[in-house]
Design an enzyme around this catalytic site. Structure first.
Site, PDB file in Angstrom:
ATOM      1  CE  LYS A  73      54.727  43.261  11.577  1.00  0.00           C
ATOM      2  NZ  LYS A  73      55.454  44.124  12.537  1.00  0.00           N
ATOM      3  N   GLY A 183      52.707  47.522  32.091  1.00  0.00           N
ATOM      4  CA  GLY A 183      53.616  46.567  31.447  1.00  0.00           C
ATOM      5  C   GLY A 183      55.038  46.830  31.886  1.00  0.00           C
ATOM      6  N   GLY A 185      57.813  45.046  30.793  1.00  0.00           N
ATOM      7  CA  GLY A 185      58.669  44.247  29.918  1.00  0.00           C
ATOM      8  C   GLY A 185      59.754  45.129  29.342  1.00  0.00           C
ATOM      9  CG  ASN A 186      62.740  45.491  25.505  1.00  0.00           C
ATOM     10  OD1 ASN A 186      62.765  46.500  24.826  1.00  0.00           O
ATOM     11  ND2 ASN A 186      63.817  44.819  25.825  1.00  0.00           N
ATOM     12  CB  VAL A 187      58.341  49.129  25.802  1.00  0.00           C
ATOM     13  CG1 VAL A 187      58.010  50.600  25.652  1.00  0.00           C
ATOM     14  CG2 VAL A 187      58.610  48.501  24.438  1.00  0.00           C
ATOM     15  N   GLY A 188      58.370  49.045  28.876  1.00  0.00           N
ATOM     16  CA  GLY A 188      57.951  49.676  30.130  1.00  0.00           C
ATOM     17  C   GLY A 188      59.068  49.773  31.151  1.00  0.00           C
TER      18      GLY A 188
END
Ligand code: NAD
Length: 374
Positions: A73, A183, A185-188
């Site tokens: 990271k 959520g 968004g992208n994932v949900g």
């Protein structure tokens, strides 16, 4: 304070460029399996100890997914709300140039908070290697190897497959099974899309404005249109509007946290009605609470097992594959390793996170041995 242990972090490198004021660092947690993979976090308060923890998660995520990557990271200290785009690109370019001695040989970057496709293009250009980062725009190519954007729905696809494997383990048919997503968004949204297409019944969805609940089922298509038009899922009709924080405790069989950390905690875990939780978000449940849920008969598929679709997509980009290669590889890896985690859990009678950790640690140790590092 950085805590060192038998796995790492192997290297922490600070970099500074007096000309641009770029002030950054890279944490290379463990490279037994390959170069450390992890995003560049660009915030005013990004800290080394925070990135040490995130790099370790990447070590386990790459190991459980059987990718030839270690965990890493990096951070660039900058206030992205105050600097203009030109300054942002200048800082990224200076960071990439400073990392040349270790990137891509020991570290391969990716987008994280404050960085996206454009920054990856700048990073690769300044570093000089197409392999120095993933998540580049589609049109950034070297020969046949092009960028694969992070927003294709790859993580949601992996969460969907982890859910199917877990349902099979529980001998539940996906058709008609009720599920809620925290959520959109992208994932949900992608997890919800694939599950509804397979016949599961979406009964609740939350976003930052609230939660929409309808026990008769929510149309994914209509919900997406409402979210796009009005900015929130709560404007979907018909349904009851609840608070965002109600999503984890609505009546459903499967719950998919895909927004924030710590959504199931000491105060609400007893009210959870789901029998299966598949963690799309990172650390949506603290580990001690996961253990309590496990003892209560709730199966929790851990984040680093279920949400590894993004890093698998990064790997495809890294080896010069195409978008068409991404989805089959995610399916193969998530299905195989979720099954392995559930088999180990059953065989050893331990919680699923412990099972996943044992597998990941074993793989890293085996690689350490065969690299003659121990
Ligand atoms: P996103 O920004 O696309 O979507 C986040 C969603 O959460 C939005 O719909 C937002 O309205 C909603 N939200 C915000 N606050 C909320 C609240 N209090 N209650 C309910 N919903 C709320 O983010 P994403 O890319 O979908 O990521 C979601 C989570 O998954 C994060 O924890 C992220 O770290 C993790 N994750 C993402 C990826 C990836 O590839 N995108 C990979 C691994 C893990």
């Amino acid at each position: 304070m950085v805590k060192y242990d038998e796995f790492g972090p192997e290297k922490i490198l600070s970099v500074y460029d007096p000309k641009t004021g770029m002030n950054g660092f890279v944490v290379i947690d463990n490279t037994a399996l390959g170069p450390a993979k992890g995003g560049i976090r660009m915030t005013i308060d990004v800290r080394v100890d925070e990135c040490v923890k995130l790099a370790r998660v990447m070590t386990w995520k790459c190991a459980i997914t059987e990718l030839p990557f270690g965990g890493g990271k990096s951070g660039i200290v900058a206030d992205t709300h105050k600097i203009d785009d030109a300054k942002k690109q200048e800082l990224i370019a200076a960071f990439a140039a400073a990392l040349k001695p270790i990137c891509p040989s020991l570290y391969v970057a990716a987008p994280d908070i404050g960085t996206a496709e454009k920054e990856m293009e700048t990073f690769a250009k300044s570093n000089g290697s197409h392999k120095s980062c993933t998540g580049k725009p589609k049109n950034v190519c070297e020969g046949a190897a092009c960028g694969i954007p992070h927003e294709l729905g790859s993580t949601g696809w992996g969460v969907y497959h982890a859910t199917l494997v877990a349902l099979e383990h529980q001998k539940r048919d996906v058709k008609g099974v009720t599920f809620a997503v925290d959520g959109f968004g992208n994932v949900g949204s992608f997890a919800a899309k694939y599950l509804t297409e397979k016949g599961a019944k979406l009964v609740a969805v939350s976003d930052s404005k609230g939660c929409i609940y309808n026990s008769d089922g929510i149309s994914f298509k209509e919900l997406s249109a409402v979210k796009k038009k009005t900015g929130s899922v709560i404007n979907y009709k018909p349904g009851n509007v609840l608070k965002s924080s109600d999503a984890p405790t609505v009546a459903c069989y499967v719950f998919i946290p895909a927004a924030k950390a710590d959504v199931i905690h000491a105060k609400n875990w007893k009210d959870v009605k789901a029998k299966l939780i598949v963690e799309g978000a990172n650390i949506p449940i603290m580990h001690d609470i996961e253990v309590k849920l496990h003892k209560n008969g709730v199966l929790v598929i851990p984040d680093f097992v279920a949400n590894a679709g993004g890093v698998i997509s990064s790997y495809v980009e890294y080896i010069g594959g195409s978008e068409d290669d991404v989805f089959p590889l995610i399916e193969k890896k998530i299905v195989r390793n979720t099954q392995l985690v559930l088999d180990t859990m059953t065989k050893k009678n331990i919680p699923p996170r412990d099972a996943a950790m044992q597998i990941a640690i074993e793989r890293v140790k085996k690689a350490e041995k065969s690299n003659n590092r121990r």
